[in-house]
Design a protein around this motif. Structure first.
Motif, PDB file in Angstrom:
ATOM      1  N   GLY A   1      26.700 104.999 -10.616  1.00 60.19           N
ATOM      2  CA  GLY A   1      26.267 104.345 -10.078  1.00 60.19           C
ATOM      3  C   GLY A   1      24.440 104.048 -10.110  1.00 60.19           C
ATOM      4  N   LEU A   2      23.712 102.557  -9.573  1.00 59.83           N
ATOM      5  CA  LEU A   2      22.309 102.968  -9.206  1.00 59.83           C
ATOM      6  C   LEU A   2      22.445 102.579  -8.298  1.00 59.83           C
ATOM      7  CD1 LEU A   2      20.132 102.078 -11.387  1.00 59.83           C
ATOM      8  CD2 LEU A   2      21.389  99.848 -11.466  1.00 59.83           C
ATOM      9  N   THR A   3      21.204 103.171  -8.030  1.00 60.60           N
ATOM     10  CA  THR A   3      20.049 102.240  -6.899  1.00 60.60           C
ATOM     11  C   THR A   3      19.438 100.911  -7.099  1.00 60.60           C
ATOM     12  OG1 THR A   3      19.980 104.636  -6.009  1.00 60.60           O
ATOM     13  CG2 THR A   3      18.813 103.317  -4.891  1.00 60.60           C
ATOM     14  N   LEU A   4      19.366 100.207  -6.115  1.00 58.91           N
ATOM     15  CA  LEU A   4      18.726  98.799  -6.711  1.00 58.91           C
ATOM     16  C   LEU A   4      16.902  99.250  -5.779  1.00 58.91           C
ATOM     17  CD1 LEU A   4      20.717  96.136  -7.046  1.00 58.91           C
ATOM     18  CD2 LEU A   4      19.851  97.663  -8.393  1.00 58.91           C
ATOM     19  N   ASN A   5      16.212  99.459  -6.531  1.00 55.54           N
ATOM     20  CA  ASN A   5      15.184  99.312  -5.462  1.00 55.54           C
ATOM     21  C   ASN A   5      14.677  97.964  -5.073  1.00 55.54           C
ATOM     22  OD1 ASN A   5      14.695 102.274  -6.037  1.00 55.54           O
ATOM     23  ND2 ASN A   5      13.500 102.015  -7.944  1.00 55.54           N
ATOM     24  N   ALA A   6      14.133  97.565  -4.158  1.00 55.89           N
ATOM     25  CA  ALA A   6      14.682  96.077  -2.726  1.00 55.89           C
ATOM     26  C   ALA A   6      12.913  95.808  -3.895  1.00 55.89           C
ATOM     27  CB  ALA A   6      13.918  96.590  -1.815  1.00 55.89           C
ATOM     28  N   CYS A   7      12.880  94.753  -4.025  1.00 55.73           N
ATOM     29  CA  CYS A   7      11.366  93.944  -4.747  1.00 55.73           C
ATOM     30  C   CYS A   7      11.007  94.014  -3.518  1.00 55.73           C
ATOM     31  CB  CYS A   7      12.345  92.954  -4.905  1.00 55.73           C
ATOM     32  SG  CYS A   7      13.464  92.076  -5.835  1.00 55.73           S
ATOM     33  N   SER A   8       9.304  93.910  -4.139  1.00 52.95           N
ATOM     34  CA  SER A   8       8.354  94.174  -2.660  1.00 52.95           C
ATOM     35  C   SER A   8       7.560  93.101  -2.305  1.00 52.95           C
ATOM     36  CB  SER A   8       7.131  95.030  -3.209  1.00 52.95           C
ATOM     37  OG  SER A   8       6.065  95.305  -2.572  1.00 52.95           O
ATOM     38  N   SER A   9       7.663  92.134  -1.861  1.00 53.07           N
ATOM     39  CA  SER A   9       6.687  90.926  -1.311  1.00 53.07           C
ATOM     40  C   SER A   9       5.230  91.025  -0.183  1.00 53.07           C
ATOM     41  CB  SER A   9       7.861  89.534  -0.837  1.00 53.07           C
ATOM     42  OG  SER A   9       8.221  90.410   0.272  1.00 53.07           O
ATOM     43  N   GLY A  10       5.961  92.471   0.566  1.00 52.01           N
ATOM     44  CA  GLY A  10       4.684  92.256   1.374  1.00 52.01           C
ATOM     45  C   GLY A  10       5.428  91.654   2.653  1.00 52.01           C
ATOM     46  N   SER A  11       6.450  91.401   3.104  1.00 49.82           N
ATOM     47  CA  SER A  11       7.002  90.580   3.593  1.00 49.82           C
ATOM     48  C   SER A  11       6.850  92.023   4.957  1.00 49.82           C
ATOM     49  CB  SER A  11       8.332  90.352   3.523  1.00 49.82           C
ATOM     50  OG  SER A  11       8.347  89.368   2.423  1.00 49.82           O
ATOM     51  N   GLU A  12       7.378  91.403   5.940  1.00 51.11           N
ATOM     52  CA  GLU A  12       7.523  92.085   7.488  1.00 51.11           C
ATOM     53  C   GLU A  12       8.492  92.480   8.089  1.00 51.11           C
ATOM     54  OE1 GLU A  12       5.497  89.973  10.376  1.00 51.11           O
ATOM     55  OE2 GLU A  12       3.375  89.504  10.309  1.00 51.11           O
ATOM     56  N   LYS A  13       9.602  91.878   7.490  1.00 45.85           N
ATOM     57  CA  LYS A  13      11.110  91.879   7.830  1.00 45.85           C
ATOM     58  C   LYS A  13      11.606  91.816   6.099  1.00 45.85           C
ATOM     59  CE  LYS A  13      10.357  90.880  12.756  1.00 45.85           C
ATOM     60  NZ  LYS A  13      10.652  92.394  13.245  1.00 45.85           N
ATOM     61  N   HIS A  14      12.530  92.819   5.902  1.00 49.44           N
ATOM     62  CA  HIS A  14      13.577  92.807   4.894  1.00 49.44           C
ATOM     63  C   HIS A  14      15.023  92.698   5.488  1.00 49.44           C
ATOM     64  CE1 HIS A  14      14.774  94.739   1.271  1.00 49.44           C
ATOM     65  NE2 HIS A  14      15.591  93.849   1.263  1.00 49.44           N
TER      66      HIS A  14
ATOM     67  N   ALA B   1      35.770 103.769  -4.357  1.00 45.48           N
ATOM     68  CA  ALA B   1      35.018 105.170  -4.153  1.00 45.48           C
ATOM     69  C   ALA B   1      33.541 104.418  -4.954  1.00 45.48           C
ATOM     70  CB  ALA B   1      36.177 106.172  -5.416  1.00 45.48           C
ATOM     71  N   ARG B   2      32.986 103.892  -6.181  1.00 42.61           N
ATOM     72  CA  ARG B   2      32.444 102.974  -6.619  1.00 42.61           C
ATOM     73  C   ARG B   2      31.534 102.834  -5.678  1.00 42.61           C
ATOM     74  NH1 ARG B   2      32.948 101.737 -12.978  1.00 42.61           N
ATOM     75  NH2 ARG B   2      34.220 104.112 -12.671  1.00 42.61           N
ATOM     76  N   ARG B   3      31.850 101.097  -4.770  1.00 35.57           N
ATOM     77  CA  ARG B   3      31.565 100.791  -4.816  1.00 35.57           C
ATOM     78  C   ARG B   3      31.049 101.631  -3.118  1.00 35.57           C
ATOM     79  NH1 ARG B   3      35.105  96.190  -1.563  1.00 35.57           N
ATOM     80  NH2 ARG B   3      36.145  96.516  -3.756  1.00 35.57           N
ATOM     81  N   ALA B   4      31.733 101.897  -2.822  1.00 36.15           N
ATOM     82  CA  ALA B   4      31.122 102.829  -1.644  1.00 36.15           C
ATOM     83  C   ALA B   4      29.823 103.716  -1.745  1.00 36.15           C
ATOM     84  CB  ALA B   4      31.944 103.807  -0.233  1.00 36.15           C
ATOM     85  N   GLY B   5      29.987 104.243  -2.512  1.00 37.94           N
ATOM     86  CA  GLY B   5      28.530 105.163  -3.237  1.00 37.94           C
ATOM     87  C   GLY B   5      27.239 104.135  -3.631  1.00 37.94           C
ATOM     88  N   LEU B   6      27.954 102.964  -4.267  1.00 48.64           N
ATOM     89  CA  LEU B   6      26.818 101.883  -4.091  1.00 48.64           C
ATOM     90  C   LEU B   6      26.036 101.095  -2.829  1.00 48.64           C
ATOM     91  CD1 LEU B   6      25.049 100.095  -5.931  1.00 48.64           C
ATOM     92  CD2 LEU B   6      26.897  99.362  -5.807  1.00 48.64           C
TER      93      LEU B   6
ATOM     94  N   LEU C   1      29.654  93.408  -6.434  1.00 45.01           N
ATOM     95  CA  LEU C   1      28.715  93.424  -5.109  1.00 45.01           C
ATOM     96  C   LEU C   1      27.892  91.880  -5.846  1.00 45.01           C
ATOM     97  CD1 LEU C   1      29.406  94.603  -2.324  1.00 45.01           C
ATOM     98  CD2 LEU C   1      27.695  95.949  -3.755  1.00 45.01           C
ATOM     99  N   GLY C   2      28.185  90.953  -4.547  1.00 43.59           N
ATOM    100  CA  GLY C   2      26.366  90.305  -4.654  1.00 43.59           C
ATOM    101  C   GLY C   2      25.464  91.355  -3.416  1.00 43.59           C
ATOM    102  N   ARG C   3      24.694  90.151  -3.972  1.00 42.72           N
ATOM    103  CA  ARG C   3      23.147  91.407  -2.929  1.00 42.72           C
ATOM    104  C   ARG C   3      22.415  90.024  -2.932  1.00 42.72           C
ATOM    105  NH1 ARG C   3      19.708  96.854  -3.400  1.00 42.72           N
ATOM    106  NH2 ARG C   3      18.427  96.032  -2.060  1.00 42.72           N
ATOM    107  N   ILE C   4      22.041  89.716  -2.039  1.00 39.51           N
ATOM    108  CA  ILE C   4      20.991  89.066  -1.904  1.00 39.51           C
ATOM    109  C   ILE C   4      19.906  89.449  -0.650  1.00 39.51           C
ATOM    110  CG2 ILE C   4      20.285  86.562  -1.203  1.00 39.51           C
ATOM    111  CD1 ILE C   4      23.437  85.895  -1.907  1.00 39.51           C
ATOM    112  N   ASP C   5      18.325  89.827  -1.092  1.00 40.02           N
ATOM    113  CA  ASP C   5      17.578  90.165  -0.015  1.00 40.02           C
ATOM    114  C   ASP C   5      16.562  89.025   0.484  1.00 40.02           C
ATOM    115  OD1 ASP C   5      18.515  92.395  -2.262  1.00 40.02           O
ATOM    116  OD2 ASP C   5      17.371  93.699  -1.001  1.00 40.02           O
ATOM    117  N   PHE C   6      16.475  88.965   1.457  1.00 46.10           N
ATOM    118  CA  PHE C   6      15.727  87.779   2.440  1.00 46.10           C
ATOM    119  C   PHE C   6      14.651  88.711   3.103  1.00 46.10           C
ATOM    120  CE2 PHE C   6      20.320  86.580   3.112  1.00 46.10           C
ATOM    121  CZ  PHE C   6      19.437  84.636   2.322  1.00 46.10           C
ATOM    122  N   TYR C   7      13.555  88.001   2.720  1.00 43.75           N
ATOM    123  CA  TYR C   7      12.397  88.217   3.527  1.00 43.75           C
ATOM    124  C   TYR C   7      10.950  88.089   3.801  1.00 43.75           C
ATOM    125  CZ  TYR C   7      12.950  91.933  -0.487  1.00 43.75           C
ATOM    126  OH  TYR C   7      13.629  92.402  -1.559  1.00 43.75           O
ATOM    127  N   PHE C   8      10.968  88.001   5.387  1.00 45.76           N
ATOM    128  CA  PHE C   8      10.446  87.351   6.491  1.00 45.76           C
ATOM    129  C   PHE C   8       9.410  87.741   6.716  1.00 45.76           C
ATOM    130  CE2 PHE C   8      15.232  86.839   6.617  1.00 45.76           C
ATOM    131  CZ  PHE C   8      15.972  86.346   7.456  1.00 45.76           C
TER     132      PHE C   8
END
Length: 302
Positions: free
Chosen positions: A21-34, A64-69, A281-288
């Motif tokens: 598995g792999l941990t994805l680090n969130a992109c840092s945008s300096g936003s208030e909410k993620h 099982a792998r998806r659950a860990g991710l 596994l789809g992942r979309i991050d929103f920064y507000f």
């Protein structure tokens, strides 16, 4: 919180996940909410990983792998939602033997927030679908199937709202036309309603009545078709006014990055789909922040 202007700045990558598995680090945008949105579609009862010598998906997938991710991503960002865009059933002996019970129980263990209904979820008939509903500890969202005259009446919702870190997210579901695709004896008196018309009604309610900051559609209509008479996600994006993200299914479309279409209000909409069989596994991050929202779309091979 007032609905924020949705500013698109979409970046997508594809990351291969090995057995560890792999941990994805969130992109840092300096936003208030993620806010993080994770999603699957067309898993088709694939519980186990594919064999390492599989021609198309060697060693990939597996619940099982998806659950860990998913767990690692939630630890990284507690403000995470997990959705599925339908066709949970049919495809392996697990469904043939358990009739969907195992799929719903395992999705509940992963704490899915909601799913919509695909055509193959009727493969054991509407009574077979109903029989498995007690095993689902998550909501089924479908706005354009009218179950009034069936045993599924009252088992689904057209939409639901979620609040994460003060961000209000409205989510609704749409399904494909069943006639001609599924034998009527399986779906019985289920009435199919025009998805474009229903979508405009629901999204208006989510925006103007529910005051949602972000509106998401879980669609099992398909990504795109050459036949203009068939409803699809790209056309849905163009016809709607307030939907920000369409999470799709049915066509098993592997997208390296979300597609961007312009809606009826000349605003951009994200359309995403992550193939099939649980290999992605789809992942979309929103920064507000006070200036609006940005998004990063990521497709992960599990």
């Amino acid at each position: 919180m007032k609905r924020r202007q949705f500013i698109k700045n979409t970046v997508a990558t594809s990351t291969l996940i090995g057995a560890g598995g792999l941990t994805l680090n969130a992109c840092s945008s300096g936003s208030e909410k993620h806010l993080t949105i994770l999603h699957t579609n067309d898993v088709h009862s694939h519980i186990d990983a594919f064999p390492k010598d599989h021609a198309d998906f060697p060693g990939l997938g597996g619940l099982a792998r998806r659950a860990g991710l998913v767990q690692k991503i939630r630890e990284e960002n507690p403000n995470t939602l997990l959705f599925d865009a339908g066709d949970i059933f049919q495809g392996t002996p697990y469904f043939n033997f358990y009739g969907g019970e195992l799929e719903f129980k395992l999705m509940s263990k992963l704490k899915y927030d909601a799913a919509t209904i695909g055509n193959h979820d009727f493969d054991n008939g509407i009574d077979g679908l109903l029989a498995q509903m007690p095993h689902a500890q998550f909501d089924f969202l479908i706005a354009n199937y009218d179950f009034t005259n069936t045993v599924m009446d009252g088992q689904t919702k057209p939409y639901k709202t979620y609040i994460k870190d003060g961000i209000k997210v409205g989510v609704y579901g749409l399904g494909i036309q069943l006639a001609g695709l599924v034998t009527q004896k399986l779906y019985k008196e289920t009435e199919y309603l025009d998805p474009y018309e229903i979508a405009r009604d629901i999204e208006t309610q989510l925006k103007e009545t529910e005051n949602c900051d972000l509106i998401v559609c879980l669609s099992h209509m398909g990504y795109s078709y050459e036949n203009e008479n068939r409803t699809d996600d790209l056309t849905l994006g163009k016809k709607t006014k307030h939907t920000d993200l369409i999470i799709g299914g049915h066509t098993h479309t592997f997208l390296e990055r979300p597609t961007i279409v312009t809606n009826a209000n000349d605003r951009e909409v994200l359309v995403n789909q992550v193939g099939c069989f649980g290999v992605n596994l789809g992942r979309i991050d929103f920064y507000f922040d006070a200036n609006g929202a940005t998004s990063n779309g990521v497709s992960i091979s599990v």
